[in-house]
Design a protein around this motif. Structure first.
Motif, mmCIF file in Angstrom:
data_model
loop_
_atom_site.group_PDB
_atom_site.id
_atom_site.type_symbol
_atom_site.label_atom_id
_atom_site.label_comp_id
_atom_site.label_asym_id
_atom_site.label_seq_id
_atom_site.Cartn_x
_atom_site.Cartn_y
_atom_site.Cartn_z
ATOM 1 N N ALA A 25 -47.488 -15.772 20.946
ATOM 2 C CA ALA A 25 -46.703 -16.185 22.100
ATOM 3 C C ALA A 25 -45.513 -17.054 21.708
ATOM 4 C CB ALA A 25 -47.599 -16.931 23.086
ATOM 5 N N MET A 26 -45.671 -17.855 20.673
ATOM 6 C CA MET A 26 -44.588 -18.748 20.263
ATOM 7 C C MET A 26 -43.343 -17.961 19.863
ATOM 8 S SD MET A 26 -45.441 -21.979 20.529
ATOM 9 C CE MET A 26 -44.395 -22.814 19.331
ATOM 10 N N ASN A 27 -43.542 -16.812 19.197
ATOM 11 C CA ASN A 27 -42.419 -15.992 18.727
ATOM 12 C C ASN A 27 -42.173 -14.759 19.585
ATOM 13 O OD1 ASN A 27 -41.709 -17.532 16.253
ATOM 14 N ND2 ASN A 27 -43.786 -16.966 15.611
ATOM 15 N N ASN A 28 -42.894 -14.662 20.714
ATOM 16 C CA ASN A 28 -42.749 -13.535 21.636
ATOM 17 C C ASN A 28 -43.042 -12.199 20.949
ATOM 18 O OD1 ASN A 28 -42.199 -12.576 24.282
ATOM 19 N ND2 ASN A 28 -40.154 -11.925 23.642
ATOM 20 N N ASN A 29 -44.081 -12.175 20.110
ATOM 21 C CA ASN A 29 -44.477 -10.968 19.387
ATOM 22 C C ASN A 29 -45.832 -10.474 19.885
ATOM 23 O OD1 ASN A 29 -42.191 -11.054 17.733
ATOM 24 N ND2 ASN A 29 -43.218 -12.319 16.203
ATOM 25 N N LEU A 30 -45.899 -9.189 20.175
ATOM 26 C CA LEU A 30 -47.132 -8.551 20.623
ATOM 27 C C LEU A 30 -47.426 -7.375 19.706
ATOM 28 C CD1 LEU A 30 -49.352 -8.187 22.870
ATOM 29 C CD2 LEU A 30 -47.713 -6.701 24.039
ATOM 30 N N THR A 31 -48.669 -7.276 19.252
ATOM 31 C CA THR A 31 -49.091 -6.157 18.403
ATOM 32 C C THR A 31 -50.160 -5.342 19.117
ATOM 33 O OG1 THR A 31 -48.644 -7.343 16.331
ATOM 34 C CG2 THR A 31 -50.167 -5.488 16.212
ATOM 35 N N LEU A 32 -49.962 -4.023 19.148
ATOM 36 C CA LEU A 32 -50.964 -3.090 19.658
ATOM 37 C C LEU A 32 -51.201 -2.042 18.578
ATOM 38 C CD1 LEU A 32 -49.751 -2.537 23.338
ATOM 39 C CD2 LEU A 32 -51.722 -3.881 22.598
ATOM 40 N N ALA A 33 -52.457 -1.892 18.177
ATOM 41 C CA ALA A 33 -52.821 -0.897 17.168
ATOM 42 C C ALA A 33 -54.025 -0.117 17.697
ATOM 43 C CB ALA A 33 -53.137 -1.568 15.831
ATOM 44 N N PRO A 34 -53.813 0.753 18.702
ATOM 45 C CA PRO A 34 -54.941 1.417 19.368
ATOM 46 C C PRO A 34 -55.770 2.285 18.432
ATOM 47 C CG PRO A 34 -52.817 2.306 20.126
ATOM 48 C CD PRO A 34 -52.521 1.111 19.291
ATOM 49 N N ARG A 35 -57.096 2.129 18.575
ATOM 50 C CA ARG A 35 -58.066 2.872 17.775
ATOM 51 C C ARG A 35 -59.230 3.285 18.670
ATOM 52 N NH1 ARG A 35 -54.956 0.368 14.556
ATOM 53 N NH2 ARG A 35 -54.933 0.592 12.287
ATOM 54 N N PHE A 36 -58.929 4.134 19.632
ATOM 55 C CA PHE A 36 -59.956 4.626 20.527
ATOM 56 C C PHE A 36 -60.667 5.825 19.891
ATOM 57 C CE2 PHE A 36 -56.980 2.383 23.277
ATOM 58 C CZ PHE A 36 -57.842 1.644 24.078
ATOM 59 N N GLY A 74 -42.950 -7.096 32.960
ATOM 60 C CA GLY A 74 -42.505 -8.475 32.865
ATOM 61 C C GLY A 74 -41.288 -8.611 31.976
ATOM 62 N N LYS A 75 -41.222 -9.719 31.255
ATOM 63 C CA LYS A 75 -40.095 -9.995 30.377
ATOM 64 C C LYS A 75 -40.164 -9.133 29.113
ATOM 65 C CE LYS A 75 -38.264 -13.393 32.785
ATOM 66 N NZ LYS A 75 -36.887 -13.327 33.346
ATOM 67 N N PRO A 76 -39.002 -8.831 28.491
ATOM 68 C CA PRO A 76 -39.013 -8.079 27.223
ATOM 69 C C PRO A 76 -39.833 -8.803 26.157
ATOM 70 C CG PRO A 76 -36.793 -8.141 28.141
ATOM 71 C CD PRO A 76 -37.625 -9.083 28.968
ATOM 72 N N VAL A 77 -40.429 -8.015 25.245
ATOM 73 C CA VAL A 77 -41.269 -8.572 24.188
ATOM 74 C C VAL A 77 -41.046 -7.778 22.909
ATOM 75 C CG1 VAL A 77 -43.239 -7.078 24.761
ATOM 76 C CG2 VAL A 77 -43.649 -9.269 23.632
ATOM 77 N N ASN A 78 -41.161 -8.444 21.763
ATOM 78 C CA ASN A 78 -41.093 -7.759 20.467
ATOM 79 C C ASN A 78 -42.444 -7.102 20.206
ATOM 80 O OD1 ASN A 78 -38.466 -8.845 20.000
ATOM 81 N ND2 ASN A 78 -39.405 -10.760 19.322
ATOM 82 N N LEU A 79 -42.447 -5.784 20.097
ATOM 83 C CA LEU A 79 -43.705 -5.039 19.993
ATOM 84 C C LEU A 79 -43.845 -4.368 18.639
ATOM 85 C CD1 LEU A 79 -46.279 -3.920 21.377
ATOM 86 C CD2 LEU A 79 -44.905 -1.965 22.124
ATOM 87 N N SER A 80 -44.982 -4.606 18.001
ATOM 88 C CA SER A 80 -45.399 -3.826 16.832
ATOM 89 C C SER A 80 -46.469 -2.852 17.319
ATOM 90 C CB SER A 80 -45.966 -4.733 15.733
ATOM 91 O OG SER A 80 -44.974 -5.595 15.230
ATOM 92 N N PHE A 81 -46.214 -1.559 17.150
ATOM 93 C CA PHE A 81 -47.115 -0.538 17.689
ATOM 94 C C PHE A 81 -47.562 0.357 16.543
ATOM 95 C CE2 PHE A 81 -48.241 3.271 20.154
ATOM 96 C CZ PHE A 81 -49.066 2.679 21.108
ATOM 97 N N ASN A 82 -48.860 0.286 16.196
ATOM 98 C CA ASN A 82 -49.377 0.971 15.007
ATOM 99 C C ASN A 82 -50.666 1.723 15.329
ATOM 100 O OD1 ASN A 82 -47.300 -0.410 13.516
ATOM 101 N ND2 ASN A 82 -48.638 -2.195 13.380
ATOM 102 N N PRO A 83 -50.574 2.867 15.996
ATOM 103 C CA PRO A 83 -51.788 3.609 16.355
ATOM 104 C C PRO A 83 -52.438 4.282 15.146
ATOM 105 C CG PRO A 83 -49.841 4.866 16.949
ATOM 106 C CD PRO A 83 -49.348 3.532 16.460
ATOM 107 N N ALA A 84 -53.736 4.490 15.249
ATOM 108 C CA ALA A 84 -54.493 5.163 14.198
ATOM 109 C C ALA A 84 -54.769 6.612 14.584
ATOM 110 C CB ALA A 84 -55.803 4.436 13.927
#
Length: 199
Positions: A25-36, A74-84
């Motif tokens: 949250a401090m750097n406005n970074n969100l990571t999603l690495a979905p592994r369903f 919501g507000k823009p966010v820096n996203l790292s998106f790394n699906p498996a």
């Protein structure tokens, strides 16, 4: 009350684990690495929250294409998106909102990971489309645990690519037969130490 809290925490950990959710949250970074699970063709998760960012994720999958709908409410966010993806999957192209974007593929022990450069996720719906071929994996068995009873279900110890073959190690009780589910885009040619019950 304690039992309800405990079950909620377990469910939250499972969902966050399958999402590969990490927040900074401090750097406005969100990571999603979905592994369903590989045989889930549709997934929808709503209201992934960090600060003033609120993201919905919808996944639609076919044999040769997986679409990720990322809706930022919501507000823009820096996203790292790394699906498996399953072992032996060949990634052919990646597009964001109809435009090709760069990517790399990282081999893992039991899957491959698609690495997409961090980008700013703007408000509104964004569509990421991954075109792919192949892929095979043994699906993790769902074991119904009964309190006070010994777990006699089969366990997947490991699975890995061995040349063009998928090598799987299972653990179970001696002289007991088990049924496991295998995910593969291509037909099975050879099985060692088992037999096909149903396709």
């Amino acid at each position: 009350a304690l039992q309800c809290w405990s079950e909620t925490m377990i469910l939250q950990a499972a969902i966050e684990g399958m999402l590969g959710l990490k927040t900074d949250a401090m750097n406005n970074n969100l990571t999603l690495a979905p592994r369903f699970p590989w045989d889930w063709n549709r997934v929808q998760v709503s209201n992934i929250r960090m600060n003033l960012t609120l993201v919905d994720l919808k996944i639609e999958k076919s044999l040769q294409e997986t679409s990720y709908f990322l809706t930022n409410k919501g507000k823009p966010v820096n996203l790292s998106f790394n699906p498996a993806f399953p072992l032996f999957t060949e990634i052919q192209s990646v597009e964001m909102n109809g435009k090709s974007i760069p990517y790399t593929v990282k081999p893992l022990s039991e899957s491959i990971e698609l690495i997409i450069n961090e980008f700013e996720l703007q408000s509104g719906e964004n569509k990421l489309v991954v075109k792919h071929q192949g892929g095979k994996s043994l699906l993790s068995p769902v074991i119904q645990a009964i309190p006070g009873q010994e777990n006699t279900g089969v366990k997947v110890i490991s699975q890995k690519a061995d040349g063009v073959r998928l090598r799987v190690i299972l653990n179970g009780k001696p002289d007991k037969s088990y049924m496991v589910h295998y995910y593969s885009v291509d037909p099975i040619k050879i099985i060692v130490g088992g037999r096909i019950i149903r396709r």
